[in-house]
Design an enzyme around this catalytic site. Structure first.
Site, mmCIF file in Angstrom:
data_model
loop_
_atom_site.group_PDB
_atom_site.id
_atom_site.type_symbol
_atom_site.label_atom_id
_atom_site.label_comp_id
_atom_site.label_asym_id
_atom_site.label_seq_id
_atom_site.Cartn_x
_atom_site.Cartn_y
_atom_site.Cartn_z
ATOM 1 N N ASP A 1 37.852 38.311 27.700
ATOM 2 C CA ASP A 1 38.906 37.613 28.284
ATOM 3 C C ASP A 1 40.145 37.630 28.026
ATOM 4 O OD1 ASP A 1 39.615 36.409 30.952
ATOM 5 O OD2 ASP A 1 39.189 34.278 30.337
ATOM 6 N N ASN B 1 34.330 37.917 40.186
ATOM 7 C CA ASN B 1 35.444 38.976 39.980
ATOM 8 C C ASN B 1 35.293 39.844 41.271
ATOM 9 O OD1 ASN B 1 35.043 39.143 36.357
ATOM 10 N ND2 ASN B 1 36.446 37.885 37.410
#
Ligand code: IPE
Ligand code: IPE
Ligand code: MG
Length: 250
Positions: free
Chosen positions: A15, A63
């Site tokens: 991330d 996502n």
């Protein structure tokens, strides 16, 4: 570090690509490009040091909700990355597989995924797993649906449902539970990653953004992992007495 002390299954939530790029006043896609290069470096290194299973969270079910341009870029990057890196996987004896709802991937990307799985099937070294269009809740829901079908068909009784049956019905049933989950970018959450499997995983959260994550930091994190005591609900004393006394307590 000896292989015995390494996590058998290392999972990484990669991330911070977007923030890394924004800090440099660049488009988020610039961060994804650098992130893919770091992923390649980590994969090769993990294979070389003897990690058995490496799972990388590359794209979550959620996502898909990102702006279309970013999703399109990520999909293209993934397809290109797989096409380019197949040779590296073969050279390093790495076997590739995926977890997640890959039917949602664009056809061209799905093709690269399938080719990579097929070509690396004969490899006997590290198992590299990409979590793509993956969500832990979705995975558990699908497992529950499978089991419910078997109950409805009279093949099993509800009383027979146990943890091992649920684990066996997960898409990731071929994977041992992760021993260590690393998350970069300082976020203290799992974001729908391996929810069932993470029950007793060690967690390591670093503030470093994924494009800045280095082999040095990986080594330090693995060293920190070896010094942790995993008790699985038992007392420290039981753990130190070894497995025989632990079994006696069950
Ligand atoms: C991780 O980086 C990559 C993916 C989720 C695909 P992000 O894109 O989430 O980067 P941040 O968290 O916005 O910085
Ligand atoms: C988790 O990161 C998914 C991946 C790294 C692929 P996100 O950036 O999507 O997670 P949230 O939205 O901050 O929880
Ligand atoms: Mg993020």
């Amino acid at each position: 570090m000896t292989a015995a002390k390494l996590p058998r299954h290392l999972a990484i939530i990669m991330d911070g690509n977007g923030r890394w790029a924004e800090l440099r006043r660049r488009d988020r896609t610039f961060g994804h490009l650098k992130g893919a290069r770091v992923a390649k470096e980590m994969i090769e290194h993990c294979a070389q040091i003897g990690i058995e299973y490496l799972t990388l969270y590359a794209f979550s079910s959620e996502n898909w909700l990102r702006p279309r341009t970013e999703v399109t870029f990520l999909m293209k990057l993934l397809g290109r990355h797989l096409r380019k890196e197949r040779r590296t996987l073969m050279k390093n004896n790495i076997r590739f597989s995926v977890i997640g709802d890959i039917e949602r991937l664009p056809g061209a990307v799905l093709e690269e995924v399938s080719l990579t799985i097929e070509e690396t099937r004969i490899n006997t070294g590290m198992n590299l797993v990409f979590a793509l269009s993956y969500g832990g809740r979705q995975e558990i829901t699908a497992a529950v649906r499978n089991i419910a079908r078997a109950v409805a068909a009279g093949e099993i009784q509800p009383e027979e449902i146990d943890e091992s049956m649920i684990a066996a019905n997960l898409q990731s049933s071929f994977l041992p539970d992760p021993d260590l989950i690393i998350r970069t970018s300082g976020e203290y959450r799992l974001s729908n990653f391996l929810l069932w499997q993470a029950a007793y995983s060690e967690l390591c959260i670093t503030k470093t953004l994924w494009p800045d994550f280095s082999l040095d930091e990986l080594t330090q994190t693995l060293q920190q992992f070896t010094s942790r005591e995993r008790r699985f609900g038992r007392t420290a004393e039981q753990v130190r007495q070894g497995p025989t006394s632990q079994q006696a307590m069950v």
